[in-house]
Design a protein around this motif. Structure first.
Motif, PDB file in Angstrom:
ATOM      1  N   LEU A 193      44.516  28.875  49.863  1.00 33.57           N
ATOM      2  CA  LEU A 193      43.353  28.993  50.951  1.00 33.57           C
ATOM      3  C   LEU A 193      43.703  29.900  52.169  1.00 33.57           C
ATOM      4  O   LEU A 193      42.946  30.823  52.606  1.00 33.57           O
ATOM      5  CB  LEU A 193      43.098  27.538  51.412  1.00 33.57           C
ATOM      6  CG  LEU A 193      42.126  27.604  52.657  1.00 33.57           C
ATOM      7  CD1 LEU A 193      40.631  27.967  52.208  1.00 33.57           C
ATOM      8  CD2 LEU A 193      42.198  26.090  53.477  1.00 33.57           C
ATOM      9  N   LEU A 195      39.082  28.509  48.985  1.00 35.76           N
ATOM     10  CA  LEU A 195      39.064  26.680  49.065  1.00 35.76           C
ATOM     11  C   LEU A 195      38.832  26.036  47.850  1.00 35.76           C
ATOM     12  O   LEU A 195      37.942  25.977  46.979  1.00 35.76           O
ATOM     13  CB  LEU A 195      37.906  26.454  50.122  1.00 35.76           C
ATOM     14  CG  LEU A 195      38.031  25.114  50.235  1.00 35.76           C
ATOM     15  CD1 LEU A 195      38.963  24.440  50.967  1.00 35.76           C
ATOM     16  CD2 LEU A 195      36.683  24.671  51.141  1.00 35.76           C
ATOM     17  N   SER A 196      39.971  25.419  47.354  1.00 33.25           N
ATOM     18  CA  SER A 196      39.962  24.502  46.239  1.00 33.25           C
ATOM     19  C   SER A 196      39.670  23.204  46.313  1.00 33.25           C
ATOM     20  O   SER A 196      40.667  22.631  47.339  1.00 33.25           O
ATOM     21  CB  SER A 196      41.233  24.810  45.354  1.00 33.25           C
ATOM     22  OG  SER A 196      41.208  23.878  44.439  1.00 33.25           O
ATOM     23  N   PHE A 197      38.848  22.263  45.754  1.00 31.10           N
ATOM     24  CA  PHE A 197      38.778  20.980  45.886  1.00 31.10           C
ATOM     25  C   PHE A 197      39.627  20.359  44.881  1.00 31.10           C
ATOM     26  O   PHE A 197      39.239  18.986  44.446  1.00 31.10           O
ATOM     27  CB  PHE A 197      37.415  20.430  46.133  1.00 31.10           C
ATOM     28  CG  PHE A 197      36.804  20.731  47.425  1.00 31.10           C
ATOM     29  CD1 PHE A 197      37.277  19.992  48.389  1.00 31.10           C
ATOM     30  CD2 PHE A 197      35.783  21.692  47.671  1.00 31.10           C
ATOM     31  CE1 PHE A 197      36.535  19.969  49.791  1.00 31.10           C
ATOM     32  CE2 PHE A 197      35.266  21.818  49.220  1.00 31.10           C
ATOM     33  CZ  PHE A 197      35.430  21.085  50.059  1.00 31.10           C
ATOM     34  N   ILE A 232      31.357  28.473  48.100  1.00 27.58           N
ATOM     35  CA  ILE A 232      30.926  27.238  47.795  1.00 27.58           C
ATOM     36  C   ILE A 232      31.034  26.757  46.465  1.00 27.58           C
ATOM     37  O   ILE A 232      31.278  25.697  45.823  1.00 27.58           O
ATOM     38  CB  ILE A 232      29.672  26.757  48.556  1.00 27.58           C
ATOM     39  CG1 ILE A 232      29.588  25.133  48.322  1.00 27.58           C
ATOM     40  CG2 ILE A 232      28.615  27.333  48.080  1.00 27.58           C
ATOM     41  CD1 ILE A 232      30.704  24.538  49.104  1.00 27.58           C
ATOM     42  N   ALA A 270      34.220  26.366  45.169  1.00 26.81           N
ATOM     43  CA  ALA A 270      34.973  24.938  45.588  1.00 26.81           C
ATOM     44  C   ALA A 270      34.290  24.028  44.612  1.00 26.81           C
ATOM     45  O   ALA A 270      34.858  22.924  44.290  1.00 26.81           O
ATOM     46  CB  ALA A 270      34.683  24.761  46.971  1.00 26.81           C
ATOM     47  N   THR A 318      35.926  23.727  40.934  1.00 26.00           N
ATOM     48  CA  THR A 318      37.202  23.186  41.015  1.00 26.00           C
ATOM     49  C   THR A 318      36.962  21.549  41.153  1.00 26.00           C
ATOM     50  O   THR A 318      37.915  20.825  40.638  1.00 26.00           O
ATOM     51  CB  THR A 318      38.218  23.794  42.337  1.00 26.00           C
ATOM     52  OG1 THR A 318      37.517  23.543  43.466  1.00 26.00           O
ATOM     53  CG2 THR A 318      38.234  25.303  42.037  1.00 26.00           C
ATOM     54  N   LEU A 319      36.371  21.226  42.050  1.00 28.79           N
ATOM     55  CA  LEU A 319      35.868  19.840  42.222  1.00 28.79           C
ATOM     56  C   LEU A 319      35.528  19.068  40.807  1.00 28.79           C
ATOM     57  O   LEU A 319      36.031  18.117  40.379  1.00 28.79           O
ATOM     58  CB  LEU A 319      35.054  19.387  43.247  1.00 28.79           C
ATOM     59  CG  LEU A 319      34.491  17.912  43.409  1.00 28.79           C
ATOM     60  CD1 LEU A 319      35.863  17.182  43.915  1.00 28.79           C
ATOM     61  CD2 LEU A 319      33.552  18.009  44.441  1.00 28.79           C
ATOM     62  N   TRP A 323      39.901  12.787  43.730  1.00 28.94           N
ATOM     63  CA  TRP A 323      39.437  13.889  44.918  1.00 28.94           C
ATOM     64  C   TRP A 323      39.809  13.516  46.272  1.00 28.94           C
ATOM     65  O   TRP A 323      39.952  14.497  47.074  1.00 28.94           O
ATOM     66  CB  TRP A 323      38.067  13.919  44.814  1.00 28.94           C
ATOM     67  CG  TRP A 323      36.975  12.734  45.158  1.00 28.94           C
ATOM     68  CD1 TRP A 323      36.732  11.837  44.593  1.00 28.94           C
ATOM     69  CD2 TRP A 323      36.747  12.342  46.528  1.00 28.94           C
ATOM     70  NE1 TRP A 323      36.028  10.734  45.429  1.00 28.94           N
ATOM     71  CE2 TRP A 323      36.010  11.225  46.544  1.00 28.94           C
ATOM     72  CE3 TRP A 323      36.795  12.887  47.733  1.00 28.94           C
ATOM     73  CZ2 TRP A 323      35.415  10.483  47.729  1.00 28.94           C
ATOM     74  CZ3 TRP A 323      36.238  12.694  48.922  1.00 28.94           C
ATOM     75  CH2 TRP A 323      35.723  11.206  49.095  1.00 28.94           C
ATOM     76  N   SER A 342      42.825  15.586  46.850  1.00 25.03           N
ATOM     77  CA  SER A 342      42.373  16.896  47.372  1.00 25.03           C
ATOM     78  C   SER A 342      41.907  17.295  48.772  1.00 25.03           C
ATOM     79  O   SER A 342      42.555  18.027  49.447  1.00 25.03           O
ATOM     80  CB  SER A 342      41.469  17.496  46.343  1.00 25.03           C
ATOM     81  OG  SER A 342      41.922  17.379  44.896  1.00 25.03           O
ATOM     82  N   ILE A 344      43.705  19.375  52.132  1.00 20.67           N
ATOM     83  CA  ILE A 344      42.990  19.995  52.784  1.00 20.67           C
ATOM     84  C   ILE A 344      43.094  19.974  54.294  1.00 20.67           C
ATOM     85  O   ILE A 344      43.366  20.711  55.118  1.00 20.67           O
ATOM     86  CB  ILE A 344      41.398  19.999  52.320  1.00 20.67           C
ATOM     87  CG1 ILE A 344      41.486  20.679  50.739  1.00 20.67           C
ATOM     88  CG2 ILE A 344      40.647  21.101  53.369  1.00 20.67           C
ATOM     89  CD1 ILE A 344      39.975  20.565  50.340  1.00 20.67           C
TER      90      ILE A 344
END
Length: 332
Positions: free
Chosen positions: A63, A69-71, A123, A126, A129-130, A252, A255, A259
């Motif tokens: 990041l 930005l990885s979730f 987005i 992100a 990855t989520l 999640w 994660s 963050i």
């Protein structure tokens, strides 16, 4: 025009001639403090703090220095915890071999997830990855070797290199501290390498990096895999600290937690994620037995930091005159 020049001049503060020596002294004091810390604080708490500080630092590599930005970083953290726990308990591997397997497994997961996710930006990246992280969560829920909701329990710590008994708290603590320091050194070297400089250029202006002939997708994938591997290192160590691996490690919420740690401390700094992880872990530890939900307190702290410290706690300190005189930068 003159007013603008005065503003620029006021923002520039010359570093102190001995700023480098002061920074080295601060690092030495911090290391000395970590060496004697288990004599005053609960070793398990300290080991948890170091593990999550390394996890947050690994996430910040993606990041803070690449702008992605990885979730889904819980996949690498929790996946490595499962791989390490299974290898050590079921296959009878040594702790160092189990951790290396966890790192390798996290790197492979990072390669697969990254190859899919980096095709999109913002987005969309992100959310991909989520989604992939949730797929891995349900895999861990159904896979036989993870034991579902029970997780892998009673993981033996074993003997490091066949010599050092990690069942002794002090031995385990200094092993975790060594892994933490090695992980930070790897991140620092990575960030200050030519590869890291290109990542920063991609973060600042991706189109210009493309125009200069750089294969942006490959650099992003390389950063994603490196971040995943280091997150796996933290996850493997965590499995040995608590001697179990559960679904909590791959949710999640995990994660989101990393963050939060990174944003609280300050993205794009080496010290920021460590401070953020220390703050969150300390709140969780000391408020666990209180009547006030930890999540509410953590949320309030986060809102205050967002409103008052837009660059994070460490980022704001680096922006002060004291931080500039000491020569602190994002890589510090």
């Amino acid at each position: 025009m003159a007013a603008k020049s005065e503003t620029v001049a006021s923002d520039h503060v010359a570093a102190h001639p001995r700023a480098g020596q002061v920074r080295l002294l601060l690092v030495a004091i911090a290391l000395a403090g970590l060496l004697v810390a288990p004599m005053f604080l609960y070793p398990i708490f300290l080991m948890k703090l170091l593990a999550f500080a390394l996890f947050a630092s690994a996430f910040n590599l993606l990041l803070g220095y690449t702008g992605l930005l990885s979730f889904g970083h819980a996949t690498f953290f929790g996946g490595a915890a499962y791989f390490t726990a299974h290898a050590v308990k079921v296959w009878g591997w040594s702790p160092e071999a189990g951790i290396l397997l966890g790192v390798a497994g996290a790197a492979v997961l990072g390669l697969v997830m990254g190859a899919i996710a980096i095709r999109r930006q913002g987005i969309y990246f992100a959310m991909i990855t989520l989604a992939l992280s949730q797929m891995f969560f349900f895999f861990c829920l159904q896979a036989p070797f993870t034991h579902g909701e029970d997780g892998i329990q009673s993981v033996p710590r074993g003997h490091l290199f066949g010599l050092i008994d990690l069942n002794r708290p002090m031995n385990m603590y200094y092993f975790v501290l060594a892994v933490f320091v090695i992980g930070l050194l790897i991140i620092r070297r990575f960030v200050n390498s030519p590869f890291g400089m290109i990542l920063k250029s991609i973060r600042e202006n991706e189109q210009r990096a493309i125009s200069l002939g750089y294969s942006v997708q490959r650099y992003k994938l390389g950063a994603f895999v490196m971040s995943a591997a280091l997150a796996g290192l933290a996850g493997g160590v965590k499995a040995l600290i608590f001697q179990f691996a559960t679904l909590t490690d791959v949710t999640w919420q995990m994660s989101g937690e990393v963050i939060l740690m990174t944003l609280l401390g300050g993205i794009g700094t080496l010290l920021g994620p460590i401070v953020g992880a220390g703050l969150v872990v300390t709140l969780q530890n000391y408020l666990a037995t209180s009547d006030v939900p930890v999540t509410i307190i953590t949320g309030v702290v986060f809102m205050v930091c967002v409103l008052l410290f837009r660059r994070g706690l460490v980022g704001e300190f680096f922006a002060t005159k004291i931080g500039k005189k000491l020569g602190f930068r994002a890589e510090s």
